[in-house]
Design a protein around this motif. Structure first.
Motif, PDB file in Angstrom:
ATOM      1  N   ALA A 186       0.832  -1.208   0.000  1.00  0.00           N
ATOM      2  CA  ALA A 186       0.000   0.000   0.000  1.00  0.00           C
ATOM      3  C   ALA A 186       0.865   1.255   0.000  1.00  0.00           C
ATOM      4  O   ALA A 186       0.567   2.233  -0.694  1.00  0.00           O
ATOM      5  CB  ALA A 186      -0.926  -0.014   1.212  1.00  0.00           C
ATOM      6  N   ARG A 187       1.957   1.245   0.756  1.00  0.00           N
ATOM      7  CA  ARG A 187       2.819   2.434   0.858  1.00  0.00           C
ATOM      8  C   ARG A 187       3.452   2.798  -0.487  1.00  0.00           C
ATOM      9  O   ARG A 187       3.690   3.976  -0.755  1.00  0.00           O
ATOM     10  CB  ARG A 187       3.913   2.204   1.891  1.00  0.00           C
ATOM     11  CG  ARG A 187       3.437   2.297   3.316  1.00  0.00           C
ATOM     12  CD  ARG A 187       4.604   2.399   4.281  1.00  0.00           C
ATOM     13  NE  ARG A 187       5.304   3.677   4.154  1.00  0.00           N
ATOM     14  CZ  ARG A 187       6.344   4.026   4.889  1.00  0.00           C
ATOM     15  NH1 ARG A 187       6.816   3.185   5.788  1.00  0.00           N
ATOM     16  NH2 ARG A 187       6.930   5.191   4.720  1.00  0.00           N
ATOM     17  N   VAL A 188       3.737   1.800  -1.305  1.00  0.00           N
ATOM     18  CA  VAL A 188       4.338   2.104  -2.607  1.00  0.00           C
ATOM     19  C   VAL A 188       3.283   2.269  -3.698  1.00  0.00           C
ATOM     20  O   VAL A 188       3.610   2.339  -4.879  1.00  0.00           O
ATOM     21  CB  VAL A 188       5.383   1.035  -3.012  1.00  0.00           C
ATOM     22  CG1 VAL A 188       6.495   0.946  -1.992  1.00  0.00           C
ATOM     23  CG2 VAL A 188       4.745  -0.335  -3.240  1.00  0.00           C
ATOM     24  N   ASP A 212      11.541   5.639 -17.908  1.00  0.00           N
ATOM     25  CA  ASP A 212      11.347   6.880 -18.641  1.00  0.00           C
ATOM     26  C   ASP A 212      11.308   8.052 -17.666  1.00  0.00           C
ATOM     27  O   ASP A 212      11.175   7.860 -16.448  1.00  0.00           O
ATOM     28  CB  ASP A 212      10.056   6.823 -19.463  1.00  0.00           C
ATOM     29  CG  ASP A 212       8.806   6.685 -18.589  1.00  0.00           C
ATOM     30  OD1 ASP A 212       8.375   7.697 -18.012  1.00  0.00           O
ATOM     31  OD2 ASP A 212       8.292   5.559 -18.466  1.00  0.00           O
ATOM     32  N   ALA A 213      11.447   9.266 -18.177  1.00  0.00           N
ATOM     33  CA  ALA A 213      11.627  10.445 -17.328  1.00  0.00           C
ATOM     34  C   ALA A 213      10.466  10.642 -16.359  1.00  0.00           C
ATOM     35  O   ALA A 213      10.675  10.957 -15.178  1.00  0.00           O
ATOM     36  CB  ALA A 213      11.793  11.688 -18.206  1.00  0.00           C
ATOM     37  N   GLU A 224       8.471  10.030 -10.679  1.00  0.00           N
ATOM     38  CA  GLU A 224       7.515   9.461  -9.722  1.00  0.00           C
ATOM     39  C   GLU A 224       8.236   8.589  -8.689  1.00  0.00           C
ATOM     40  O   GLU A 224       7.931   8.639  -7.496  1.00  0.00           O
ATOM     41  CB  GLU A 224       6.467   8.630 -10.460  1.00  0.00           C
ATOM     42  CG  GLU A 224       5.516   9.459 -11.315  1.00  0.00           C
ATOM     43  CD  GLU A 224       4.624   8.598 -12.195  1.00  0.00           C
ATOM     44  OE1 GLU A 224       4.791   7.353 -12.160  1.00  0.00           O
ATOM     45  OE2 GLU A 224       3.774   9.151 -12.905  1.00  0.00           O
ATOM     46  N   MET A 225       9.201   7.780  -9.150  1.00  0.00           N
ATOM     47  CA  MET A 225       9.931   6.900  -8.240  1.00  0.00           C
ATOM     48  C   MET A 225      10.821   7.701  -7.298  1.00  0.00           C
ATOM     49  O   MET A 225      10.976   7.337  -6.124  1.00  0.00           O
ATOM     50  CB  MET A 225      10.754   5.890  -9.036  1.00  0.00           C
ATOM     51  CG  MET A 225       9.931   4.813  -9.717  1.00  0.00           C
ATOM     52  SD  MET A 225       8.914   3.832  -8.566  1.00  0.00           S
ATOM     53  CE  MET A 225      10.161   3.140  -7.476  1.00  0.00           C
ATOM     54  N   GLN A 226      11.401   8.782  -7.772  1.00  0.00           N
ATOM     55  CA  GLN A 226      12.207   9.631  -6.889  1.00  0.00           C
ATOM     56  C   GLN A 226      11.341  10.217  -5.775  1.00  0.00           C
ATOM     57  O   GLN A 226      11.737  10.218  -4.601  1.00  0.00           O
ATOM     58  CB  GLN A 226      12.875  10.745  -7.692  1.00  0.00           C
ATOM     59  CG  GLN A 226      13.979  10.264  -8.611  1.00  0.00           C
ATOM     60  CD  GLN A 226      14.395  11.321  -9.617  1.00  0.00           C
ATOM     61  OE1 GLN A 226      13.731  12.346  -9.781  1.00  0.00           O
ATOM     62  NE2 GLN A 226      15.491  11.076 -10.317  1.00  0.00           N
ATOM     63  N   VAL A 263      23.322  13.755 -12.059  1.00  0.00           N
ATOM     64  CA  VAL A 263      23.684  14.735 -11.029  1.00  0.00           C
ATOM     65  C   VAL A 263      22.443  15.325 -10.370  1.00  0.00           C
ATOM     66  O   VAL A 263      22.405  15.530  -9.151  1.00  0.00           O
ATOM     67  CB  VAL A 263      24.573  15.839 -11.630  1.00  0.00           C
ATOM     68  CG1 VAL A 263      24.846  16.938 -10.603  1.00  0.00           C
ATOM     69  CG2 VAL A 263      25.882  15.253 -12.130  1.00  0.00           C
ATOM     70  N   ASP A 264      21.404  15.610 -11.143  1.00  0.00           N
ATOM     71  CA  ASP A 264      20.186  16.179 -10.572  1.00  0.00           C
ATOM     72  C   ASP A 264      19.524  15.200  -9.608  1.00  0.00           C
ATOM     73  O   ASP A 264      19.007  15.607  -8.558  1.00  0.00           O
ATOM     74  CB  ASP A 264      19.216  16.576 -11.679  1.00  0.00           C
ATOM     75  CG  ASP A 264      19.722  17.761 -12.494  1.00  0.00           C
ATOM     76  OD1 ASP A 264      20.276  18.689 -11.882  1.00  0.00           O
ATOM     77  OD2 ASP A 264      19.577  17.743 -13.732  1.00  0.00           O
ATOM     78  N   GLU A 265      19.521  13.934  -9.965  1.00  0.00           N
ATOM     79  CA  GLU A 265      18.967  12.918  -9.066  1.00  0.00           C
ATOM     80  C   GLU A 265      19.777  12.867  -7.775  1.00  0.00           C
ATOM     81  O   GLU A 265      19.212  12.785  -6.674  1.00  0.00           O
ATOM     82  CB  GLU A 265      18.980  11.548  -9.754  1.00  0.00           C
ATOM     83  CG  GLU A 265      18.389  10.433  -8.916  1.00  0.00           C
ATOM     84  CD  GLU A 265      18.209   9.157  -9.723  1.00  0.00           C
ATOM     85  OE1 GLU A 265      17.056   8.774  -9.985  1.00  0.00           O
ATOM     86  OE2 GLU A 265      19.236   8.535 -10.094  1.00  0.00           O
TER      87      GLU A 265
END
Length: 248
Positions: free
Chosen positions: A128-130, A174-175, A180-182, A203-205
């Motif tokens: 549920a959390r993910v 994909d971007a 969303e995953m970040q 680098v941005d991640e």
């Protein structure tokens, strides 16, 4: 979350130390004299050019690769092999294709000997959390790439590890899905005190996720940079970004 799982989180967050570590494959050394302390609960991100040894460091911390010299320490104890306290998340989701989402997430709990009822409750909570409630009985082949990574994240954290080691887990997405995953990872990390070591070439991640960024160069550590909070995309980190890119 059940009482049993809470008890396993009392000492969450491993202190990790690289003490004069040399790493490589066969006789070829890639990295020499690595010295680094990672604090309990810290999010440390490794960046560097291809071939700089980012994944090699992660494998050593996981206990999958023995150093040529020096020691990797977890909570003061020399790492000599894999441990349930150090969960590894790969770019390839590595889900067992014959197990449903629920049974994949339950796997680390089953390995630890957690009773069936408790592991079912913990798995349901993490699913549920993910954001995958309703997909408990799906097989991996019935899920998108982003959904499979959500399952892998839930499976890794369900076992209440004290450190989570992530090897470019979002690199193949994909971007939009990657973003969303970040955001999901940031939300999940807010509720756990586990230490995180994250490898990326983005680098941005790195600047979005990290408390500190370690820039690897060929042969060793270049810079270790603290990243100011909060962890939101709108914070101006242009100066840090330029410094990292220049070093890379």
């Amino acid at each position: 979350m059940t009482a049993g799982t809470e008890s396993r989180r009392v000492d969450a967050g491993l202190a990790i130390r690289l003490d004069g570590v040399a790493l490589g494959y066969g006789r070829r050394a890639i990295l020499e004299d690595l010295r680094l302390d990672i604090a309990p609960g810290e999010v440390l991100v490794l960046v560097g050019p291809s071939g700089s040894g980012k994944s090699t460091v992660l494998r050593a911390v996981a206990g999958l690769l023995a150093p040529h010299a020096g020691r990797v320490l977890a909570q003061g104890v020399t790492v000599s092999g894999p441990s349930p306290d150090r969960a590894m998340i790969f770019q390839d989701d590595a889900l067992l294709p014959w197990r449903t989402v629920r049974r994949n997430v339950e796997l680390p709990l089953r390995i630890r000997g957690v009773p069936r009822r408790e592991r079912g409750t913990v798995a349901e909570s993490w699913i549920a959390r993910v954001g995958l409630a309703g997909f408990e009985d799906r097989l991996p082949r019935e899920l998108s790439g982003g959904m499979r990574q959500r399952v892998q994240l839930a499976r890794s954290l369900a076992g209440a590890p004290r450190a989570v080691l992530m090897d470019e887990p979002f690199g193949a997405l994909d971007a939009q899905t990657r973003g969303e995953m970040q955001r999901l990872l940031l939300d999940v990390l807010h509720g756990t005190s586990a230490t995180v070591v994250f490898v990326t070439h983005d680098v941005d991640e790195a600047l979005l996720l990290a408390d500190r960024v370690v820039v690897l160069r060929r042969g060793g550590i270049g810079s270790v940079l603290s990243v100011p909070g909060p962890r939101t995309p709108d914070v101006d980190r242009a100066g840090l970004r330029a410094r990292i890119i220049e070093e890379l």
